[in-house]
Design an enzyme around this catalytic site. Structure first.
Site, PDB file in Angstrom:
ATOM      1  N   HIS A  85     -80.758  31.503  61.258  1.00  0.00           N
ATOM      2  CA  HIS A  85     -80.971  31.482  59.807  1.00  0.00           C
ATOM      3  C   HIS A  85     -80.507  32.798  59.192  1.00  0.00           C
ATOM      4  O   HIS A  85     -80.871  33.109  58.049  1.00  0.00           O
ATOM      5  CB  HIS A  85     -82.454  31.273  59.484  1.00  0.00           C
ATOM      6  CG  HIS A  85     -82.984  29.920  59.884  1.00  0.00           C
ATOM      7  ND1 HIS A  85     -82.334  28.746  59.582  1.00  0.00           N
ATOM      8  CD2 HIS A  85     -84.113  29.559  60.553  1.00  0.00           C
ATOM      9  CE1 HIS A  85     -83.035  27.719  60.049  1.00  0.00           C
ATOM     10  NE2 HIS A  85     -84.113  28.187  60.644  1.00  0.00           N
ATOM     11  N   ARG A 103     -78.017  22.627  51.753  1.00  0.00           N
ATOM     12  CA  ARG A 103     -78.687  21.420  51.254  1.00  0.00           C
ATOM     13  C   ARG A 103     -79.154  21.695  49.840  1.00  0.00           C
ATOM     14  O   ARG A 103     -79.479  22.851  49.501  1.00  0.00           O
ATOM     15  CB  ARG A 103     -79.889  21.126  52.167  1.00  0.00           C
ATOM     16  CG  ARG A 103     -80.627  19.851  51.850  1.00  0.00           C
ATOM     17  CD  ARG A 103     -81.842  19.693  52.773  1.00  0.00           C
ATOM     18  NE  ARG A 103     -82.441  18.372  52.626  1.00  0.00           N
ATOM     19  CZ  ARG A 103     -83.567  17.985  53.212  1.00  0.00           C
ATOM     20  NH1 ARG A 103     -84.226  18.824  54.004  1.00  0.00           N
ATOM     21  NH2 ARG A 103     -84.047  16.769  53.009  1.00  0.00           N
ATOM     22  N   SER A 111     -89.055  20.689  51.284  1.00  0.00           N
ATOM     23  CA  SER A 111     -89.177  20.629  52.743  1.00  0.00           C
ATOM     24  C   SER A 111     -89.858  21.890  53.277  1.00  0.00           C
ATOM     25  O   SER A 111     -90.715  21.826  54.166  1.00  0.00           O
ATOM     26  CB  SER A 111     -87.794  20.452  53.375  1.00  0.00           C
ATOM     27  OG  SER A 111     -87.910  20.313  54.759  1.00  0.00           O
TER      28      SER A 111
END
Ligand code: PPS
Length: 274
Positions: A85, A103, A111
């Site tokens: 990440h 996204r 999420s």
């Protein structure tokens, strides 16, 4: 909380990492489809055997692993593949391949909220979490900066920039892009089974191969079904109210509006009329 850049992470990334030229990094802001990409890469680069304890044995979490056991990567077969990440500024630089998955930020927000709540016992409301997310006061820092930085490298030869939404709308085309980018040799008759194994339902059925944390959390009575959660494009509409949506859009326009980035059919740069 903003992203810490502790000295031990700096050392791990810059000193302890012993590169191989065919290393592949799967990179994302958390909750953007990283695990989905891990499964796709695992299926493409191996025989796809699901009799594995956990996907991280073949595709470890780069920054979490290297800070504690820098030599853990030495025994991985080539091409080594890592989940990360890290922001563009922090990822090891070299001849490696980077597959970045972005996204729609509102789905990422929702999420992450569920992940924090059911996976890490966060007790705040969605409204409080939205404010923190928009200010970048979450574990991984600003989603807007993360995406903008990687997006500005989308045309680099060793970067493949994908979106969750394009995987959702045409998984086969995305998988073929990945095969070509990585130079994998995949027999065409394996494709249908690979696509099936990378479907939401298959991965949900095998959730314990993807979420070891979920296993431990269940033992402690925390909901472990929340890692491979819903897997929907636009699921944020069930959660965010008009205020949260408007705040997001204002921030998006200010930070990413000029870049022209879109997530699937619905342009993220257009405020949604509801
Ligand atoms: S993490 O914690 O950063 O590793 O999470 P990450 O894997 O990046 O993202 C988790 C979200 O991806 C969804 N997911 C999938 N969607 C569609 N198809 C497949 N096969 C799939 N696998 C994982 C997962 O459900 C999380 O999204 P939400 O919206 O929470 O359901």
């Amino acid at each position: 909380m903003s992203v810490a850049r502790p000295a031990h992470l700096y050392k791990a990334v810059c000193v302890d990492f012993k590169p191989r030229p065919d290393d592949i990094f799967i990179v994302s802001y958390p909750r953007s489809g990283t695990t989905w990409l891990q499964m796709i890469l695992y299926q493409l680069a191996t025989d796809g055997d699901m009799n594995i304890p956990h996907i991280s044995r073949r595709i470890p979490f780069f920054e979490n692993t290297i800070v504690f056991s820098p030599r853990a990567f030495d025994d991985l077969p080539s091409p080594r593949m890592f989940k990360s990440h890290l922001s563009y500024g922090w990822i090891p630089k070299g001849p490696y391949k980077y597959i970045y998955i972005a996204r729609n930020g509102k789905d990422v927000l929702v999420s992450n909220y569920h992940h924090e709540r059911f996976g890490r016992a966060y007790t705040g409301t969605l409204s409080q979490f939205t404010d923190r997310f928009l200010q970048g006061r979450v574990q991984q820092g600003s989603w807007f900066k993360h995406v903008a930085e990687w997006y500005s490298h989308r045309n680099d030869k060793n970067v493949l920039f994908l979106t969750y939404e394009e995987l959702s709308s045409d998984l086969e085309a995305s998988v073929k892009k990945i095969i070509e980018f990585c130079g994998f040799q995949v027999a065409p008759d394996r494709l249908p089974s690979i696509l099936n194994r990378c479907s939401f339902s298959f991965m949900k059925q095998h959730e314990s191969k993807f979420s070891p944390a979920a296993e431990m959390e269940l033992q402690r009575g925390i909901n472990r079904e929340a890692f491979i959660r819903k897997g929907k494009v636009g699921g944020w509409k069930e959660y965010l109210d008009r205020r949260q949506e408007a705040l997001f859009e204002r921030k998006f326009q200010g930070q990413l509006g000029k870049l022209g980035i879109t997530f699937g059919a619905a342009s993220e740069s257009l405020p949604v009329e509801r």
